[in-house]
Design an enzyme around this catalytic site. Structure first.
Site: not given
Length: 283
Positions: A86-89, A91
Site C-alpha cells: 500500500g502507501l500509494c494513495g 492506486f
C-alpha cells in the site's frame, strides 16, 4: 492546551515520520523512472503485435482457432492486477473499484489475482479466486506472464471460460493512472492495418500456423504490458503520496511549533507574574 513535553514529543515523532516519507519518495522516484522507461520501450512492440494480428486477421476471414471462438458468456474470468503493498494513495482502491463494477452484474465469475492487495480484498469478501500471484517483485516478469497466459488460454480452449478480461491501472503520466478494462479472450483482432490500408498477403507457412503462433504471443504480450503499466503507475502513485505526506508533516510541524512557542511564552509569563506577585507581597 497540551503540555510542552507532549508538544515536543509529537514534533519529534512527526519529524521521524517525515524522514521516512522523504526516503520512500526518493526510492519510489528512482523505481518510477525505470518503470516508466520500460513502459515506453514496450509500447511500440505491443502496437506492432496488434497491427500484425489485424493484418493476418483481415486477410484470413473465416479462420478457425480456439482463441478466436466466440461463445455465450456463461463463465467469465477476470485477471485483476494490483500492487503487493500500500502507501500509494488510491492506486489499488481505484483498480479494485473498477473491477467490482465490472463483476457485479456477472452471475458466474472467477478471479485471477496478481498482487496481494487485490487478493486480500476479494478473498475477505468471499469471491471465487481461481489463481493468485503475490510477491511478484518490483519488475514485470515474462515468466510470470507466460504462466498466467498459458493458464487462461488452456481454460478458454477447454471451454471452461467463455470470456477473459484484464483489469489493471494504465500509466498515463506521473500524476495520472487510469483503471482500464481489456477484453483478453476471445481475441478480437483489429481491423486491417493501423493506417487503414487494405493489403493482400501471401502466407508462408499458411495463415493457420501463423495465427497459432501469433495469438498466444498477443495474449502474453497484453498481460506483460499490463504488468509494466501497473508497476509504473504504482511507483508514480507512491512517489506522489509520499511527497504529499512529507508536505503535510512539514505543515503539522509548523503548527505544533507555533503552539509550543505559545505554550512556552505563556509559561514564562506566568512565572514572571508569580515572581512579581511574590515580591509585591513581601513589601
Amino acid at each position: 492546551m497540551a503540555s510542552l513535553r507532549d508538544l515536543r514529543r509529537r514534533i519529534k515523532s512527526i519529524k521521524s515520520t517525515q524522514q521516512i516519507t522523504k526516503a520512500m519518495k526518493a526510492v519510489s522516484a528512482a523505481k518510477m523512472r525505470r518503470a516508466q522507461e520500460n513502459v515506453l520501450a514496450a509500447r511500440p512492440f505491443a502496437r506492432r503485435v496488434r497491427d500484425v494480428l489485424g493484418r493476418v486477421g483481415s486477410a484470413s476471414v473465416g479462420l478457425k482457432h480456439p482463441l478466436l471462438a466466440v461463445r455465450e458468456p456463461q463463465k467469465v474470468a477476470y485477471i485483476i492486477v494490483t500492487a503487493d503493498r500500500g502507501l500509494c494513495g488510491g492506486f489499488n482502491a481505484n483498480v479494485i473499484k473498477r473491477a467490482v463494477q465490472e463483476i457485479k452484474d456477472r452471475p458466474n465469475v472467477e478471479i485471477i489475482n496478481i498482487g496481494r492487495k487485490g487478493r486480500d480484498y476479494f478473498r475477505r469478501r468471499g469471491y471465487n479466486i481461481a489463481q493468485q500471484y503475490v510477491g511478484i517483485g518490483e519488475n514485470a516478469d515474462m515468466g510470470l506472464t507466460g504462466e498466467i497466459a498459458k493458464y487462461v488460454m488452456d481454460k478458454y480452449a477447454a471451454e471452461e471460460y467463455d470470456e477473459v478480461y484484464l483489469v489493471y491501472s494504465q500509466f498515463v503520466n506521473v500524476l495520472v493512472q487510469k483503471p482500464a478494462v481489456q477484453k483478453l479472450l476471445p481475441v478480437e483482432p483489429p481491423e486491417g492495418d493501423s493506417d487503414g490500408k487494405k493489403v493482400d498477403y501471401i502466407f508462408e507457412p499458411d495463415a493457420e500456423q501463423i495465427m497459432g503462433k501469433l495469438l498466444p504471443m498477443y495474449v502474453e504480450n497484453a498481460l506483460f504490458q499490463a504488468l509494466l503499466e501497473s508497476k509504473a503507475g504504482e511507483h508514480s502513485a507512491r512517489m506522489t503520496a509520499m511527497d504529499n505526506a512529507t508536505s503535510n508533516a512539514a505543515d503539522m510541524i509548523d503548527r505544533l511549533t507555533l503552539s509550543m512557542n505559545r505554550a512556552r511564552q505563556a509559561a514564562i509569563t506566568k512565572e514572571i507574574s508569580e515572581i512579581v506577585g511574590g515580591a509585591a507581597a513581601l513589601e
